[in-house]
Scaffold this active site. Structure first.
Site, short mmCIF file in Angstrom:
data_model
loop_
_atom_site.label_atom_id
_atom_site.label_comp_id
_atom_site.label_asym_id
_atom_site.label_seq_id
_atom_site.Cartn_x
_atom_site.Cartn_y
_atom_site.Cartn_z
N ARG A 156 56.21 7.79 -8.83
CA ARG A 156 55.46 8.33 -7.68
C ARG A 156 54.58 7.24 -7.08
O ARG A 156 53.89 6.53 -7.82
CB ARG A 156 54.58 9.47 -8.13
CG ARG A 156 55.42 10.59 -8.66
CD ARG A 156 54.61 11.85 -8.82
NE ARG A 156 55.46 12.83 -9.49
CZ ARG A 156 55.00 13.75 -10.30
NH1 ARG A 156 53.71 13.85 -10.54
NH2 ARG A 156 55.83 14.59 -10.87
N ARG B 169 56.31 10.96 -29.74
CA ARG B 169 55.05 11.43 -29.15
C ARG B 169 54.21 12.16 -30.19
O ARG B 169 54.71 12.56 -31.25
CB ARG B 169 55.30 12.35 -27.95
CG ARG B 169 56.15 13.56 -28.24
CD ARG B 169 56.40 14.38 -26.97
NE ARG B 169 57.26 15.51 -27.23
CZ ARG B 169 57.60 16.44 -26.35
NH1 ARG B 169 57.16 16.36 -25.11
NH2 ARG B 169 58.40 17.43 -26.68
C1 LIG Z 1 61.40 20.40 -27.90
C2 LIG Z 1 61.60 21.35 -26.76
C3 LIG Z 1 60.60 21.49 -25.83
C4 LIG Z 1 60.77 22.36 -24.76
N1 LIG Z 1 59.76 22.45 -23.85
C5 LIG Z 1 59.92 23.25 -22.80
C6 LIG Z 1 58.90 23.29 -21.79
O1 LIG Z 1 57.89 22.60 -21.87
N2 LIG Z 1 59.10 24.12 -20.74
C7 LIG Z 1 60.22 24.91 -20.61
O2 LIG Z 1 60.34 25.63 -19.63
N3 LIG Z 1 61.17 24.89 -21.57
C8 LIG Z 1 61.05 24.09 -22.65
N4 LIG Z 1 62.02 24.07 -23.61
C9 LIG Z 1 63.19 24.98 -23.49
C10 LIG Z 1 63.02 26.35 -24.21
O3 LIG Z 1 62.81 26.13 -25.58
C11 LIG Z 1 64.28 27.19 -23.96
O4 LIG Z 1 64.38 27.47 -22.58
C12 LIG Z 1 64.32 28.54 -24.69
O5 LIG Z 1 63.97 28.42 -26.03
C13 LIG Z 1 65.71 29.15 -24.59
O6 LIG Z 1 65.72 30.45 -25.14
P1 LIG Z 1 67.02 31.05 -25.81
O7 LIG Z 1 66.71 32.48 -26.12
O8 LIG Z 1 68.21 30.76 -24.97
O9 LIG Z 1 67.25 30.20 -27.14
P2 LIG Z 1 66.40 30.12 -28.49
O10 LIG Z 1 64.95 30.06 -28.20
O11 LIG Z 1 67.00 29.02 -29.27
O12 LIG Z 1 66.68 31.51 -29.22
C14 LIG Z 1 67.90 31.76 -29.89
C15 LIG Z 1 67.59 32.65 -31.07
O13 LIG Z 1 68.83 33.04 -31.65
C16 LIG Z 1 68.69 33.04 -33.06
N5 LIG Z 1 70.03 32.89 -33.61
C17 LIG Z 1 70.89 31.85 -33.43
N6 LIG Z 1 72.06 32.08 -34.08
C18 LIG Z 1 71.94 33.29 -34.69
C19 LIG Z 1 72.80 34.07 -35.50
N7 LIG Z 1 74.03 33.68 -35.81
N8 LIG Z 1 72.33 35.24 -35.97
C20 LIG Z 1 71.08 35.67 -35.66
N9 LIG Z 1 70.22 34.97 -34.89
C21 LIG Z 1 70.65 33.79 -34.41
C22 LIG Z 1 67.78 31.87 -33.35
O14 LIG Z 1 67.13 32.03 -34.60
C23 LIG Z 1 66.79 31.94 -32.17
O15 LIG Z 1 65.67 32.70 -32.49
C24 LIG Z 1 61.93 23.15 -24.65
C25 LIG Z 1 62.94 23.02 -25.59
C26 LIG Z 1 62.80 22.09 -26.62
C27 LIG Z 1 63.93 21.90 -27.56
#
Ligand SMILES: Cc1cc2nc3c(=O)[nH]c(=O)nc-3n(C[C@H](O)[C@H](O)[C@H](O)COP(=O)(O)OP(=O)(O)OC[C@H]3O[C@@H](n4cnc5c(N)ncnc54)[C@H](O)[C@@H]3O)c2cc1C
Length: 383
Positions: free
Chosen positions: A177, A279
């Protein structure tokens, strides 16, 4: 007719879809392998210090999507929060993303915006006309000094390979920026849930038609008997990894505690390759409206994801996308299963995109009940 649907996963994807179906009168069973709801957004208050800890790494909510912003505010109070990241590089602290302050400080200058543009152009490697790799892209647009200080070491640590082996698309537009704006995100709506993400997701799941059971991993066989399954687990895991595993990076968080204020900000990056972590996050700064004497910090290390690790960042290079295409073909041959969320579609998704896709997916399912059309395996294209 009332349907009984299974949500595999109590993260944002499972919660948002489940809530929509429950409100439409359907029965929803939510099963999660973990001992808590919230998936990777899970937050919990530390018993010793009272600090709200982002257990799977820092999560900042930011979006331009007004419907998604209204949705989350319907379940939790969001307080103003701007993500202002610092980085320690070559013995000094700078502001990120690279902005006019960073440039002036780094080069010992007092440049105005137009002057800084010309100055950086003089640094750029103009012999690179069509950058193919991350490294070429960086050298072409910011030159070697800023690349070395702010992009190279961090990228090597985060992805475990040289930036010359990564595609230019990872850094299509370098975040530089030419003003003093150090707000990390451009989005119109930004904030932090006052009581953490798990409290918000708990309220989304709190509906008479929803039953949540934790500590329950679900396999393909165990998911039989429901009218429809929404699967937010890893797509390769659904098939028992029978074609091989999709590559991810995982993270290790090394916690340490401190009395007082350790680093004065929530996120401090470390750009030098000889510092092993990427970090340090100081969680109490994610809730500036709270006051705590004690402090909880995470050092964050990135490495290749093994079979027993938590998959964080999908690698999505050529080999992984080839394998993904094979799993997508298998998924499309399944009946009554829709693959959703970051793991079900093998993509990095911010929370707002996750919620947007979950809202669209839930609506699509309800529409298929009206029209009689089959519900597809994907409501977004994972490839
Ligand atoms: C390090 C990191 C930092 C992030 N920071 C940001 C941020 O600052 N801002 C932002 O907007 N987004 C951020 N994100 C993204 C955010 O984490 C995701 O958008 C969100 O978690 C996605 O939700 P989900 O439900 O798709 O997946 P998940 O949160 O992964 O949920 C999936 C769930 O399914 C369960 N599961 C999986 N397989 C099975 C199975 N076979 N049986 C039963 N349960 C199961 C898991 O235990 C989990 O609880 C970040 C991601 C990471 C990795």
């Amino acid at each position: 007719m009332t349907k009984h649907c299974l949500m595999v996963g109590a993260g944002l994807s499972g919660a948002v879809i489940g809530r929509m179906l429950a409100e439409a009168g359907h029965r929803v069973t939510v099963l999660d392998a973990r001992g808590h709801i919230g998936g990777n957004c899970h937050t919990e208050r530390d018993a010793d210090t009272g600090v709200m800890v982002h257990v799977y790494g820092p999560h900042i909510f930011h979006t331009d999507d007004a419907e998604v912003w209204d949705y989350v505010n319907g379940f939790e109070t969001f307080l103003p929060y701007k993500n202002r990241v610092k980085t320690t590089s070559q013995g000094a602290v700078y502001s990120l993303p690279v902005n006019l302050h960073t440039i002036n400080q780094f080069f010992g200058q007092t440049l105005r915006p137009d002057e800084a543009r010309v100055f950086l152009e003089s640094k750029a490697d103009t012999s690179i006309s069509d950058p193919q790799t991350f490294e070429e892209q960086a050298l072409r647009f910011v030159g070697p000094e800023l690349y070395e200080a702010f992009f190279k070491g961090y990228t090597i640590k985060q992805w475990g390979c040289s930036p010359s082996d990564l595609p230019a698309s990872i850094l299509k537009r370098l975040p530089v920026r030419f003003n003093y704006d150090d707000n990390y995100f451009f989005h119109k709506f930004q904030g932090m849930p006052e009581n953490g993400y798990s409290a918000m997701i708990g309220r989304i799941l709190d509906h008479a038609n929803i039953t949540v059971t934790l500590n329950t991993p679900v396999s393909r066989d165990q998911a039989a008997g429901y009218d429809h399954v929404f699967y937010s687990g890893p797509i390769d895991g659904w098939f028992g990894f029978d074609l091989g595993r999709l590559g991810y990076r995982t993270l290790d968080f090394e916690r340490f505690d401190y009395r007082g204020d350790y680093q004065g900000c929530a996120v401090m990056n470390y750009g030098d390759v000889d510092v092993p972590y990427t970090r340090i996050t100081e969680h109490k700064h994610f809730a500036p409206w709270e006051s705590h004497e004690g402090s909880v910090l995470y050092k964050e290390f990135s490495r290749a994801c093994g079979p027993d690790d938590i998959p964080y960042y999908p690698i999505r290079q050529v080999a992984e996308k080839t394998l993904l295409a094979e799993y997508v073909a298998k998924a499309e041959a399944e009946a009554n299963v829709t693959f959703v969320g970051r793991l079900g579609t093998y993509r990095y998704l911010d929370m707002d995109v996750t919620i947007r896709e979950a809202l669209d997916c839930g609506r699509r399912y309800l529409a298929t009940l009206e029209t009689g059309e089959p519900m597809p395996a994907f409501t977004v294209n994972p490839l």
